[in-house]
Motif scaffolding. Structure first.
Motif, mmCIF file in Angstrom:
data_model
loop_
_atom_site.group_PDB
_atom_site.id
_atom_site.type_symbol
_atom_site.label_atom_id
_atom_site.label_comp_id
_atom_site.label_asym_id
_atom_site.label_seq_id
_atom_site.Cartn_x
_atom_site.Cartn_y
_atom_site.Cartn_z
ATOM 1 N N ILE A 51 9.967 -0.853 5.070
ATOM 2 C CA ILE A 51 8.413 -1.452 5.403
ATOM 3 C C ILE A 51 8.230 -2.004 4.229
ATOM 4 C CG2 ILE A 51 6.137 -1.111 6.218
ATOM 5 C CD1 ILE A 51 7.301 1.027 8.032
ATOM 6 N N GLY A 52 7.885 -1.084 3.033
ATOM 7 C CA GLY A 52 7.623 -1.654 1.855
ATOM 8 C C GLY A 52 8.405 -2.956 1.196
ATOM 9 N N ILE A 53 9.699 -3.121 1.514
ATOM 10 C CA ILE A 53 10.459 -4.149 0.949
ATOM 11 C C ILE A 53 9.989 -5.398 1.899
ATOM 12 C CG2 ILE A 53 12.698 -5.094 0.839
ATOM 13 C CD1 ILE A 53 13.810 -2.384 0.348
ATOM 14 N N SER A 54 9.865 -5.058 2.968
ATOM 15 C CA SER A 54 9.387 -6.304 3.863
ATOM 16 C C SER A 54 8.105 -6.791 3.730
ATOM 17 C CB SER A 54 9.622 -5.839 5.260
ATOM 18 O OG SER A 54 10.638 -5.290 5.818
ATOM 19 N N CYS A 110 3.139 2.233 -0.123
ATOM 20 C CA CYS A 110 2.322 2.050 -1.002
ATOM 21 C C CYS A 110 3.298 1.900 -2.526
ATOM 22 C CB CYS A 110 1.261 2.719 -1.444
ATOM 23 S SG CYS A 110 0.120 2.790 0.189
ATOM 24 N N GLY A 111 3.853 3.085 -2.652
ATOM 25 C CA GLY A 111 4.638 3.141 -3.667
ATOM 26 C C GLY A 111 5.681 1.813 -3.893
ATOM 27 N N VAL A 112 6.400 1.729 -2.853
ATOM 28 C CA VAL A 112 7.377 0.463 -2.904
ATOM 29 C C VAL A 112 6.627 -0.708 -3.352
ATOM 30 C CG1 VAL A 112 9.111 -0.947 -1.754
ATOM 31 C CG2 VAL A 112 9.099 1.744 -1.384
ATOM 32 N N CYS A 113 5.343 -1.081 -2.534
ATOM 33 C CA CYS A 113 4.801 -2.156 -3.044
ATOM 34 C C CYS A 113 4.250 -2.269 -4.370
ATOM 35 C CB CYS A 113 3.622 -2.336 -1.908
ATOM 36 S SG CYS A 113 4.000 -2.644 -0.194
ATOM 37 N N GLY A 114 3.933 -1.164 -4.865
ATOM 38 C CA GLY A 114 3.461 -0.815 -6.401
ATOM 39 C C GLY A 114 4.578 -1.255 -7.199
ATOM 40 N N ILE A 115 5.904 -0.827 -6.895
ATOM 41 C CA ILE A 115 6.892 -1.267 -7.768
ATOM 42 C C ILE A 115 7.150 -2.612 -7.914
ATOM 43 C CG2 ILE A 115 9.414 -1.106 -8.205
ATOM 44 C CD1 ILE A 115 9.443 1.741 -7.552
ATOM 45 N N GLY A 116 7.036 -3.501 -6.558
ATOM 46 C CA GLY A 116 6.945 -4.708 -6.650
ATOM 47 C C GLY A 116 8.413 -5.302 -6.887
ATOM 48 N N ASP A 117 9.380 -4.561 -7.105
ATOM 49 C CA ASP A 117 10.628 -5.398 -7.671
ATOM 50 C C ASP A 117 11.819 -4.587 -7.048
ATOM 51 O OD1 ASP A 117 13.115 -6.119 -8.783
ATOM 52 O OD2 ASP A 117 12.239 -6.084 -11.056
ATOM 53 N N ILE A 118 12.470 -5.142 -6.060
ATOM 54 C CA ILE A 118 13.558 -4.162 -5.517
ATOM 55 C C ILE A 118 14.500 -3.768 -6.232
ATOM 56 C CG2 ILE A 118 15.333 -4.489 -3.585
ATOM 57 C CD1 ILE A 118 13.347 -6.459 -2.169
ATOM 58 N N GLU A 138 10.780 5.329 -17.092
ATOM 59 C CA GLU A 138 10.360 3.960 -16.711
ATOM 60 C C GLU A 138 9.102 3.267 -16.987
ATOM 61 O OE1 GLU A 138 12.035 2.052 -15.007
ATOM 62 O OE2 GLU A 138 14.037 3.489 -14.829
ATOM 63 N N GLY A 139 8.317 4.147 -17.907
ATOM 64 C CA GLY A 139 7.139 3.698 -18.119
ATOM 65 C C GLY A 139 5.958 3.770 -17.173
ATOM 66 N N LEU A 162 14.394 -2.603 -9.506
ATOM 67 C CA LEU A 162 13.745 -1.789 -10.014
ATOM 68 C C LEU A 162 13.776 -0.294 -9.294
ATOM 69 C CD1 LEU A 162 12.369 -0.420 -12.556
ATOM 70 C CD2 LEU A 162 10.195 -1.192 -11.788
ATOM 71 N N LEU A 163 13.370 -0.734 -8.046
ATOM 72 C CA LEU A 163 13.462 0.492 -6.965
ATOM 73 C C LEU A 163 14.805 1.123 -6.891
ATOM 74 C CD1 LEU A 163 11.683 1.508 -4.733
ATOM 75 C CD2 LEU A 163 12.690 0.053 -3.257
ATOM 76 N N GLY A 164 15.871 0.172 -6.718
ATOM 77 C CA GLY A 164 17.236 0.686 -6.676
ATOM 78 C C GLY A 164 17.556 1.525 -7.876
ATOM 79 N N ARG A 165 16.959 0.878 -8.973
ATOM 80 C CA ARG A 165 17.188 1.643 -10.343
ATOM 81 C C ARG A 165 16.624 3.105 -10.363
ATOM 82 N NH1 ARG A 165 15.720 -1.388 -15.254
ATOM 83 N NH2 ARG A 165 14.106 0.034 -15.493
#
Ligand code: ASP
Length: 456
Positions: A164-167, A71-79, A407-408, A81-84
């Motif tokens: 899974i989130g990224i996919s 859910c968290g990865v889907c919530g970030i929505g931007d790969i 990250e706000g 940003l996830l990397g950062r």
């Protein structure tokens, strides 16, 4: 009075009662092998209740980490940003661990702990093998995700969940329903955490009674120098260094942070396990401190595995203590090796009870200290493990809030509200509305009939 008390109050009272009862049993020497109290209370009823409590926490760790992180990865929505967020978190964890061990080495050297001491010990220490770092890295990608989950391999589970989130993000619109369902499952698991938190006063009481009844008070006295420097370094790192870091990089109120962390740290203290505390840490930072799940679902389990400030402090203090007892001179190269080894060792080992000693044997082997020396501190390690685990989870939560704030991804209204998330405690009654809604769904002929079919 007990009925009207808030959960935190109950947990604190339970902790105090457990400590008092355990110490009384210890001091009066009632915990003799084969005796009634030892057989039926300490090793009997209390051991069973304690195990049930720890199991109920552990039970939620893997499902919660997996689902909340997807859910968290889907919530970030931007790969990107996830990397950062991932890189930032990793570096802050490593830097704070290095700061922790430097504090410990500084204090140890300054106070010359263990110098001129001669401790006879019958205890022996067999070093268990820690996984080699290369293997840890290679296993981050699980060959079999189900076995990774069965073994609770946190880094592999994190990798699998992120993938899974990224996919899901790549599938896009059609997967929206799936994300919604996962979010609901996440809420359900968090409710399970709430139910289990209600049992905490009883769990904490028995765990602390048993730990204190077992405590080698004579040992603590003979190792007072080591224990005092270690406890001082732990307190300094958490209350001074980490709080300065928190204030400097997030501007958040230290008082609020410490107040909201109390419960989490008591859980960590009584279970000696950062891993078993993950559900409570995650619930606290999201529901009580307002950190968005997109950050916390990653930083909390990641921190429980790779960030161990308290454990690093123990390693620094123990290294100096044992080197001094054996009259071995350590130079700057050895100190730097200890710092590097402790930081690296913390990456590869999970936050479970006693793992710090395994890491310590790796450090000793590297700087040429006798691994048998660890036997000298073995007797007091149980209580120190409890304390350092509380510092470990404190570091995880502090870094989580720093990253989220930068990250706000933080709701300040929740952070600043002293009661946020505190009332969501299961009191044995299910909300009447939800009960009614559910019975309507089940009796409207759809779900009810399916259910009946299954049961027929
Ligand atoms: N018990 C610690 C933890 O779970 C690790 C250790 O220092 O042994 O964080």
């Amino acid at each position: 009075m007990w009925k009207n008390m808030g959960l935190t109050g109950k947990i604190i009272v339970a902790m105090a009662l457990g400590i008092i009862l355990g110490l009384t049993i210890n001091v009066l020497n009632l915990n003799v092998e084969g005796g009634f109290i030892n057989t039926y209370v300490i090793e009997g009823l209390f051991a069973i209740i304690g195990k049930l409590f720890i199991n109920s926490l552990k039970m939620l760790v893997v499902p919660l980490v997996l689902i909340s992180l997807i859910c968290g990865v889907c919530g970030i929505g931007d790969i990107r940003l996830l990397g950062r967020i991932g890189t930032k978190t990793f570096f802050i964890y490593m830097i704070t661990t290095a700061l922790a061990i430097t504090t410990a080495i500084g204090m140890g050297v300054l106070l010359g702990i263990g110098k001129g001491m001669n401790i006879p010990s019958e205890a022996t220490f067999e070093a268990k093998e820690a996984p080699p770092l290369m293997e840890v890295f290679a296993n981050i990608i699980p060959a079999n995700p189900i076995s990774a989950m069965a073994n609770g391999d946190m880094l592999s589970i994190i990798f699998f969940a992120v993938l899974i989130g990224i996919s899901i993000l790549m599938v896009g619109q059609p997967a929206k329903g799936l994300v919604k369902s996962l979010e609901l499952i996440n809420e359900v698991i968090l409710k399970m955490v709430t139910i289990i938190m209600n049992l905490a006063p009883y769990g904490v009481f028995v765990l602390l009674t048993n730990a204190m009844a077992d405590l080698g008070l004579n040992l603590i006295v003979s190792l007072l120098g080591y224990v005092a420097v270690l406890v001082g370094s732990l307190a300094f790192h958490f209350f001074v260094t980490m709080m300065i870091v928190l204030k400097l990089f997030s501007g958040l109120s230290i008082k609020t942070f410490l107040a909201k962390m109390r419960e989490v740290q008591i859980f960590a203290f009584s279970t000696s396990s950062s891993n078993a505390t993950i559900p409570i840490t995650l619930r606290t930072v999201t529901k009580r401190m307002g950190v968005n799940n997109s950050v916390a679902s990653f930083t909390v389990p990641f921190g429980a595995t790779i960030n161990m400030d308290g454990t690093a402090i123990m390693q620094g203090t123990a290294t100096i203590f044992i080197a001094n007892i054996y009259g071995i001179d350590l130079g700057i190269t050895e100190y730097l090796t200890v710092i590097l080894m402790s930081v690296l060792a913390s990456i590869g080992t999970a936050g479970v009870p006693g793992v710090g000693l395994i890491m310590l044997s790796m450090v000793f082997a590297q700087v040429g200290l006798p691994v048998e020396g660890i036997a000298l501190i073995l007797g007091v390690d149980r209580i120190l493990d409890m304390l350092r685990t509380a510092v470990n989870v404190g570091g995880d939560a502090a870094v989580t809030t720093i990253v989220a704030k930068s990250e706000g991804k933080m709701d300040l209204a929740i952070y600043n509200d002293p009661n946020a998330g505190a009332k969501d405690v299961f009191d044995g009654h299910i909300d009447e509305n939800s009960e009614r809604e559910f019975s309507e769904v089940f009796s409207d002929g759809k779900m009810g009939s399916e259910y009946d079919d299954v049961n027929r």
